[in-house]
Design an enzyme around this catalytic site. Sequence first.
Site, PDB file in Angstrom:
ATOM      1  N   ASP A  81      12.392  -5.425  -2.387  1.00  0.00           N
ATOM      2  CA  ASP A  81      11.599  -5.121  -3.575  1.00  0.00           C
ATOM      3  C   ASP A  81      11.883  -6.188  -4.645  1.00  0.00           C
ATOM      4  OD1 ASP A  81       9.553  -3.405  -4.551  1.00  0.00           O
ATOM      5  OD2 ASP A  81      10.979  -2.548  -5.962  1.00  0.00           O
ATOM      6  N   ASP A 113      11.878  -5.678   2.955  1.00  0.00           N
ATOM      7  CA  ASP A 113      12.134  -6.580   1.816  1.00  0.00           C
ATOM      8  C   ASP A 113      13.081  -5.881   0.845  1.00  0.00           C
ATOM      9  OD1 ASP A 113       9.322  -5.079   1.461  1.00  0.00           O
ATOM     10  OD2 ASP A 113      10.409  -5.062  -0.423  1.00  0.00           O
TER      11      ASP A 113
HETATM   12  N1  LIG Z   1       8.683  -3.345  -1.935  1.00  0.00           N
HETATM   13  C1  LIG Z   1       7.824  -2.421  -1.540  1.00  0.00           C
HETATM   14  N2  LIG Z   1       7.276  -1.560  -2.442  1.00  0.00           N
HETATM   15  C2  LIG Z   1       6.415  -0.596  -2.024  1.00  0.00           C
HETATM   16  N3  LIG Z   1       6.038  -0.443  -0.758  1.00  0.00           N
HETATM   17  C3  LIG Z   1       6.543  -1.267   0.151  1.00  0.00           C
HETATM   18  N4  LIG Z   1       6.348  -1.371   1.472  1.00  0.00           N
HETATM   19  C4  LIG Z   1       7.104  -2.382   1.932  1.00  0.00           C
HETATM   20  N5  LIG Z   1       7.782  -2.962   0.935  1.00  0.00           N
HETATM   21  C5  LIG Z   1       7.444  -2.292  -0.183  1.00  0.00           C
END
Ligand SMILES: Nc1ncnc2[nH]cnc12
Length: 318
Positions: A222, A220
């Site tokens: 974030d 992703d």
């Molecule tokens: N955005 C994110 N923040 C922290 N850990 C993650 N693991 C997968 N995506 C994450």
Amino acid sequence: MSEERVLIGIIGGSGLYALDNLTVLRTVNPLTPWGHPSAPITIASLPSGTQIAFLARHGHGHTIPPSSVPSRANIAALKSLGVAAIISFSAVGSLREEISPGSFAIPSQIIDRTKGVRKGSFFEDTSVVAHAMFGDPFSSKLTGWLAPKVEKALEEEGKGKKLFTDKTVVCMEGPAFSTRAESVMYRQWGGDLINMSVLPEAKLAREAELSYALICMATDYDSWRPQSDAVTAHDVFQVLHDNSATAKLVLSKILDDLQADLIADGVKESLLQEVGGMKFSIMPRSVKQKQEDRDKLAYILPAYFSDLEDAVNFSPYP
Ligand SMILES: Nc1ncnc2[nH]cnc12
Ligand SMILES: CSC[C@H]1O[C@H](OP(=O)(O)O)[C@H](O)[C@@H]1O
């Protein structure tokens, strides 16, 4: 030393709870001085006979949240099996546009944003003081070895997944994801990836003198992109499955080579560069150090803490 020793440890993170197409030889659940690992460890064999030890970081069925992962027991248990090199997998958020979900990355640096609630050292709560060298938190030799092999495996998979190297991973406490402001700040700090798992795992591997590398799989973006929704666990899950299939494929293509290079003559100077690294990190022996603490630490560092003659003969090399 016997080639049957299990030299390679694999830690599977979110979405990677087992490996396929391996012959399971046994499962072990060592009781270390720091308790049991997250889950019983699977010792499995590749068709070639190469044996590996696989551990699911969050337990079977993903029941352990990142702040509660028993990392000391995990690393100690792998070391007790004879593991010399760990390849650890992590589902990460991307803090960079070019690292799109589905991309792989092998980071070289970490920014610690955990909150001090995780036991972060084998020396904690003992009468022995040590300060491990951690300027380069991953094994540079192991990451350098892995990068071209992983890149080739991704190319061969043919899904267009890219590998990024020399990136910085931010390790946050969680379990909630970052705020948008935090996510933007991490980018300004130089963070490229974000997870909740690399610490204290990497520090403990260093204390146990194990070569340790992290393979990150971006799931992703974030929460730093103003035009996009903030990350949800659902976003992560959607990409996890495909990433873990790729991780298994990558492993199937590199493990035999890694085993061969770990046992090859002369390689001990390179891939296992961490061995011996704690020699100048541990405060000199003092009468104030409790014997029980030295015995406990001998579990991971017999070369320094075992008073038995065996320790003299203990070879951390394959
Ligand atoms: N955005 C994110 N923040 C922290 N850990 C993650 N693991 C997968 N995506 C994450
Ligand atoms: C499931 S989203 C957050 C979770 O995913 C990552 O786990 P892992 O590193 O074990 O793959 C991240 O670090 C968080 O623990």
